[in-house]
Design an enzyme around this catalytic site. Sequence first.
Site, short mmCIF file in Angstrom:
data_model
loop_
_atom_site.label_atom_id
_atom_site.label_comp_id
_atom_site.label_asym_id
_atom_site.label_seq_id
_atom_site.Cartn_x
_atom_site.Cartn_y
_atom_site.Cartn_z
CE LYS A 151 -3.87 -2.18 1.77
NZ LYS A 151 -4.13 -3.34 2.01
C1 LIG Z 1 -4.37 -4.43 1.37
C2 LIG Z 1 -4.49 -5.85 1.00
C3 LIG Z 1 -4.14 -6.64 0.74
C4 LIG Z 1 -5.72 -6.91 -0.31
O1 LIG Z 1 -5.03 -5.88 -1.37
P1 LIG Z 1 -6.79 -5.61 -1.63
O2 LIG Z 1 -5.48 -4.70 -3.17
O3 LIG Z 1 -7.71 -4.83 -0.73
O4 LIG Z 1 -7.41 -6.56 -2.63
C5 LIG Z 1 -3.69 -7.89 0.83
N1 LIG Z 1 -2.41 -8.38 0.67
C6 LIG Z 1 -1.92 -7.27 2.22
C7 LIG Z 1 -0.76 -7.52 3.08
C8 LIG Z 1 -2.70 -5.51 2.33
O5 LIG Z 1 -2.00 -4.91 3.15
#
Ligand SMILES: *Cc1c(COP(=O)(O)O)cnc(C)c1O
Length: 461
Positions: free
Chosen positions: A112
Amino acid sequence: MRYISTRGAAPVLNFGEAMMTGLARDGGLYVPETVPVMAKADIAALAGLPYEEIAFRVMRPFLGETFGDDEFKGLLTKAYAGFGHAARAPLVQLGPNHFLLELFHGPTLAFKDFAMQLIGQMMQAALAKTGARITIVGATSGDTGSAAMEAFRGLANVDLFILYPHGRVSDVQRRQMTTPAEANVHALAMDGDFDDAQARVKDMFNDFGFRDGVRLAGVNSINWARVLAQVVYYFSSAVSLGAPDRSVSFTVPTGNFGDIFAGYIARKMGLPIEKLVIATNQNDILDRAMRTGDYMTDGVKPSISPSMDIQVSSNFERALFDAYGRDGAAVAALMGELKIGGFHISQGAMQMLRDTFASGRCSEEETRATIARSFAQTGEILCPHSAVGVKVAEEHLGTAPMITLATAHPAKFPDAVQAAMGTRPSLPPRMADLFDRPERVTRVPNDLAALQALIRERIAR
Ligand SMILES: *Cc1c(COP(=O)(O)O)cnc(C)c1O
């Protein structure tokens, strides 16, 4: 470049407006009116370029007039300067035709950071032009919140409030949200689960008086600018494995469908992606939908991959919009049915989805076994989310190279990793003092009026 809502009844916006707005006023999500296609030669020319340069070339056609070219290059440089790896998104090999895309070298050790660091820079730059202030409120199951705190702390024109479910995030995630000392960022521990937190944030956006009064903006994964920033590493990784002359496939540990939807956009832009494989944990609404055509909610079962513990997958609406021939009224009707439990996806829409996506599910037991086996076979320590991806990817290996997205660093989920493989992964040295920093957090009830009062009071200071 113009942006339209998936429910067809909100104003058409430019990039800067769509970024500031987040959720559309008709409850839908913004998508580009048309997706620009990159010429094969232009994709080939990305090979070997620095990540920031690839990001510039991939994202530029979507931005319209919002930023000048040099300005945008400057924002990219700032956004990725805090990453702990020169490649930003390095690729490592797991097996003969299986690669892992390490997306966890950012400041909060999860993918993210790629989007959040950039959207922080972009929002601040856009606001500084007018002197306006905004209030960002976000819900998190852990990683979004820490990434947002890290990206927005100290920015002059933004107040940030992050709601996380009390007691349901890892110690590392919590500390990453509660230890930034800057006065413009606020960690709120809410009673309830992630869906409760997300629902309260949606309520705030649907209360137009509050929304306009505090100049509310969102940075949750439904924000188009975040999706766009994530398109970049699909290009950088595919090109380093021979695209556009060779096709690749991706497996994506999926929760809210933001990350994998970015892969879908890359494919629409002309990147030769054979299959995008949705990997879910035991919260498998998407895998069930892909197998049966029924998108039915089933409550949240807490798992060892908590960032994928979702009941409904918000960004799936964007894929449905295309699958239903961009019929906003049809999507609005489906989302109405979702409020009372779920809906059936039409045969035509299912066919379109299955042309692009495959899916698989990984149980808790399989997640632990994959962490242990992967370490034994390759020396790679996987976080539980990445392990879900690796397990599902192994069931979908074919002739095209498979790239599995490693979405977080194992040290972000040390208890689960230790339980699976016996040793405790350590934090990178640049983060070693995380457990010594003082925490600052406010415990809040699952109550809209109380939350709104607290936010109004804090931004009036
Ligand atoms: C947010 C997240 C996901 C899921 O991603 P999406 O875009 O919501 O599908 C998977 N793994 C980790 C470590 C995350 O922080």
